[in-house]
Design a protein around this motif. Structure first.
Motif, short mmCIF file in Angstrom:
data_model
loop_
_atom_site.label_atom_id
_atom_site.label_comp_id
_atom_site.label_asym_id
_atom_site.label_seq_id
_atom_site.Cartn_x
_atom_site.Cartn_y
_atom_site.Cartn_z
N GLU A 1 17.98 18.02 -34.15
CA GLU A 1 19.04 18.35 -33.18
C GLU A 1 19.04 19.82 -32.79
N SER A 2 18.37 20.67 -33.56
CA SER A 2 18.36 22.10 -33.26
C SER A 2 17.21 22.52 -32.35
N VAL A 3 16.39 21.55 -31.90
CA VAL A 3 15.22 21.84 -31.08
C VAL A 3 15.54 21.67 -29.60
N ASP A 4 15.06 22.59 -28.77
CA ASP A 4 15.23 22.50 -27.32
C ASP A 4 13.98 21.85 -26.74
N PHE A 5 14.00 20.53 -26.61
CA PHE A 5 12.82 19.80 -26.16
C PHE A 5 12.47 20.07 -24.69
N SER A 6 13.41 20.61 -23.93
CA SER A 6 13.13 20.91 -22.52
C SER A 6 12.10 22.02 -22.39
N LEU A 7 11.88 22.79 -23.46
CA LEU A 7 10.91 23.89 -23.44
C LEU A 7 9.59 23.51 -24.10
N ALA A 8 9.42 22.23 -24.37
CA ALA A 8 8.16 21.72 -24.94
C ALA A 8 7.62 20.61 -24.04
N LYS A 9 6.32 20.34 -24.13
CA LYS A 9 5.70 19.31 -23.31
C LYS A 9 5.68 18.00 -24.06
N ILE A 10 6.22 16.96 -23.46
CA ILE A 10 6.28 15.66 -24.12
C ILE A 10 4.90 14.99 -24.08
#
Length: 682
Positions: free
Chosen positions: A240-249
């Motif tokens: 929950e503490s990760v900002d996935f919008s700044l990583a490539k899925i």
């Protein structure tokens, strides 16, 4: 067919808990020490061969645990999983049950080097392994710590200076006897944990190391050469503490490919799979590493760590100024943690938090469990036979990280083979070996026992000179039949299925070979296939299937009466057609190399700039030693047979070019002399 859902862990614990005093009154054929990937495969394999087997683990709850990364397979490693499964091992079926993200790596290259891989649910994997062990006839599991091995005089009719006859548990008076003992101690043999400047005994966080007496027995009583290696694991991050919008899925494959030849589907449905995410390190990460080196005793030591899975500290120091990949991998369907692949670290916990927050996607990340390093003893594997038995000690077998390897898959492969041979020895049957021409397991074991290790060994497809024939798709045909007929570790039901597949594939190949038409008629049947109109030769269906744009389904639609019955094996037939000529050429190439052992190697070769497929490790060894002949290169520790093939082809090719250039120069000089003679005569 997938195995039914495993029973709850409590059921497993209640059914396997036995008092050591009761077990001491029994004699076992095989005792396996350790419950990791090597230990579980060894115990199950020994029992399948027919040996009365005891597995001893320090904690029953952690049997089958994924100690580090929650994944299975990959390039080279996936081939090992397929081979373990072909020999009726556990990890392939466990991966199919526990997988939550399936993908085939290296798909842009040929099928021989495809790498089946899966992210796993840690809890599901452990439950499956424990359930399989619980239902294995002839296998007993005991919780305990092995204090020492029982050693006696050797059998004079056999080679060896000692004989192992059982084990003694810590805090127990009575020993437990066995004809064979398999040690699979992993990182627990005199293990030490490192975090910052803190060192504590242990093989995994929360677990004690193996008893000091066990390492002492190996060193002093048996006189084995023992070394020291290290590894590490990254911190676990709160999802929950990760900002996935700044990583490539990175989504999984839309159609999961099972590891096991017995399964046509995986437990996890396509739509239930979870994605992974890719992000990268920043200059801030490198800054934190360099500023904290004085706080990191693990990285300052000389103990060798894994070259191909290094810590972030090692990567920064070895490749300064570079950006490094970090994969954010799920740990389970219901887990709230992520595994940051590529961020293994051993600095103090507060510094670890500073470091990961230098990565944009992790700028607000929270650490659940900090990363740490492990140092442990290993036995130099050149002291083993190809059966993985210690040469100087009758009845003692070693498998897994104790032999200097790294990785679940390498451990599982060794464990299975050591378990097989420990059982065969105990049951008065001859031990068996796998050739490197028939399996990656054979390559792995041959590399270990003939070349040894200077750093943790990892399997790659480049280590196998016969990799075009040692493919993931045909591991069952290579090993299952042998596993039943010669080794005795494969069930009758699996064997019957392998025989069915073999016979059906042979029928299909015969049909393809018998289907012969002129290229003109092939163009009529397959108008969309780009066949040359300049030639009008006869081609078989096998040869046409080698075309890139021809699938078996295409041929079956054109010749339904002949080929439709074989559509079940479409992909396997396509791969077989593509690789059959390559396998033939490869075999001839190896035979030619064996005849050219005295070929000279130019001493001015720049091995680092050679435009051939050589790993950095191989280039470093060749540059340092600079062997004078091809034969000398083959005997260097760390030089793979595949590397020898590439080196041979390079030297032969450049030598031929040099000879052509010399002939051309000589012809020019001869012509010039003739011209001058003609002028002088006139």
């Amino acid at each position: 067919m997938l195995t039914k859902k495993p029973p709850a862990l409590q059921s497993f614990l209640s059914l396997v808990s036995r008092r050591a005093s009761h077990l001491a009154r029994q004699r076992y054929d095989v005792i396996v020490v350790g419950g990791g990937h090597a230990g579980t495969e060894a115990a199950a394999a020994a029992a399948r061969v027919g040996a009365k087997t005891l597995m001893v683990s320090q904690k029953i709850q952690t049997i089958g645990a994924l100690s580090c990364n929650p994944s299975l397979g990959g390039v080279g490693k996936g081939q090992l999983v397929k081979e373990v499964d072909a020999l009726d091992g556990l990890c392939g079926r466990a991966g199919d049950y526990a997988g939550i993200h399936f993908s085939i790596l290296n798909r842009s290259k040929g099928p021989a080097v495809w790498g089946p891989r899966a992210q796993l649910d840690r809890q599901r994997y452990r439950e499956f392994i424990q359930s399989e062990l619980l239902s294995t006839p002839g296998l007993t599991v005991l919780e305990g710590s092995v204090e020492e091995l029982l050693v006696s005089d050797p059998n004079p009719e056999e080679s060896g200076q000692h004989r192992v006859t059982g084990i003694r548990l810590a805090n127990e008076v009575h020993p437990i006897s066995a004809a064979s003992v398999v040690l699979t101690t992993g990182t627990f043999l005199s293990g030490s944990l490192f975090m910052g400047q803190t060192e504590s005994p242990g093989g995994r966080i929360g677990d004690a190391p193996s008893s000091p007496g066990l390492s002492q027995t190996l060193r002093e009583t048996l006189g084995l050469r023992v070394g020291r290696l290290r590894t590490g694991t990254p911190p676990r991050i709160v999802k929950e503490s990760v900002d996935f919008s700044l990583a490539k899925i990175h989504p999984p494959d839309s159609h999961p490919t099972p590891f096991s030849f017995l399964n046509t589907r995986t437990h996890c449905k396509s739509e239930e799979q979870l994605p992974c995410y890719l992000t990268y390190t920043t200059p801030g990460v490198e800054r934190v590493v360099r500023e904290s080196l004085h706080l990191n005793c693990h990285i300052q030591q000389d103990t060798k760590g894994p070259r191909y899975c290094p810590s972030i500290e090692s990567r920064v120091l070895r490749f300064p100024g570079r950006q490094h990949q970090v994969w954010l991998e799920p740990e389970g369907v219901t887990s709230d943690l992520l595994y940051p692949q590529g961020l293994s670290m051993t600095m103090p916990p507060d510094v670890q938090l500073r470091l990961i927050r230098e990565i944009p996607a992790l700028h607000r990340a929270e650490i659940h469990t900090p990363g740490y390093g492990v140092q442990y003893d290993f036995v130099c594997p050149t002291q083993l036979s190809p059966a993985l038995q210690v040469k100087s000690t009758q009845g003692l077998f070693l498998a897994g990280q104790i032999n200097g390897t790294t990785g679940y898959e390498e451990a599982a492969a060794q464990g299975l083979w050591a378990g097989v041979n420990a059982a065969r020895l105990a049951l008065s049957m001859p031990t068996v070996a796998l050739s490197r021409t028939e399996s990656y397991i054979g390559v792995l074991i041959d590399d270990l026992v003939s070349r040894g290790v200077t750093e943790p060994y990892r399997m790659f497809t480049s280590r196998a000179e016969y990799r075009t024939s040692l493919r993931p798709d045909n591991a069952d045909l290579r090993l299952t039949l042998k596993g039943f007929e010669e080794v005795g570790c494969v069930s009758s039901s699996r064997y019957q299925e392998a025989v069915r597949v073999r016979d059906r594939l042979q029928d299909a190949l015969t049909a393809l070979q018998a289907l012969a038409l002129s290229t003109r008629n092939w163009r009529k049947r397959l108008p969309d296939v780009g066949m040359s109109e300049a030639k009008n030769t006869m081609l078989t269906g096998m040869e046409v299937l080698q075309y890139n744009d021809v699938s078996f389904e295409t041929l079956a639609s054109a010749f339904p009466e002949i080929l439709s019955p074989h559509v079940e094996f479409s992909q396997r037939l396509k791969i077989e057609a593509v690789y059959r000529p390559h396998c033939h050429l490869q075999k001839k190439e190896i035979e030619r190399i064996q005849k050219e052992e005295n070929m000279s190697l130019p001493q001015d070769i720049d091995y680092f700039s050679l435009s051939v497929s050589l790993s950095q490790e191989v280039r470093e060894i060749l540059d340092k030693v600079r062997p004078t002949t091809l034969g000398a290169a083959t005997r260097l520790q760390g030089i793979t047979p595949a590397a020898i093939v590439h080196l041979f082809n390079y030297v032969r090719h450049t030598g031929q070019k040099g000879k052509r250039a010399l002939r051309h120069k000589n012809n020019q000089m001869e012509a010039r002399r003739a011209e001058l003679s003609a002028k002088n005569a006139s």
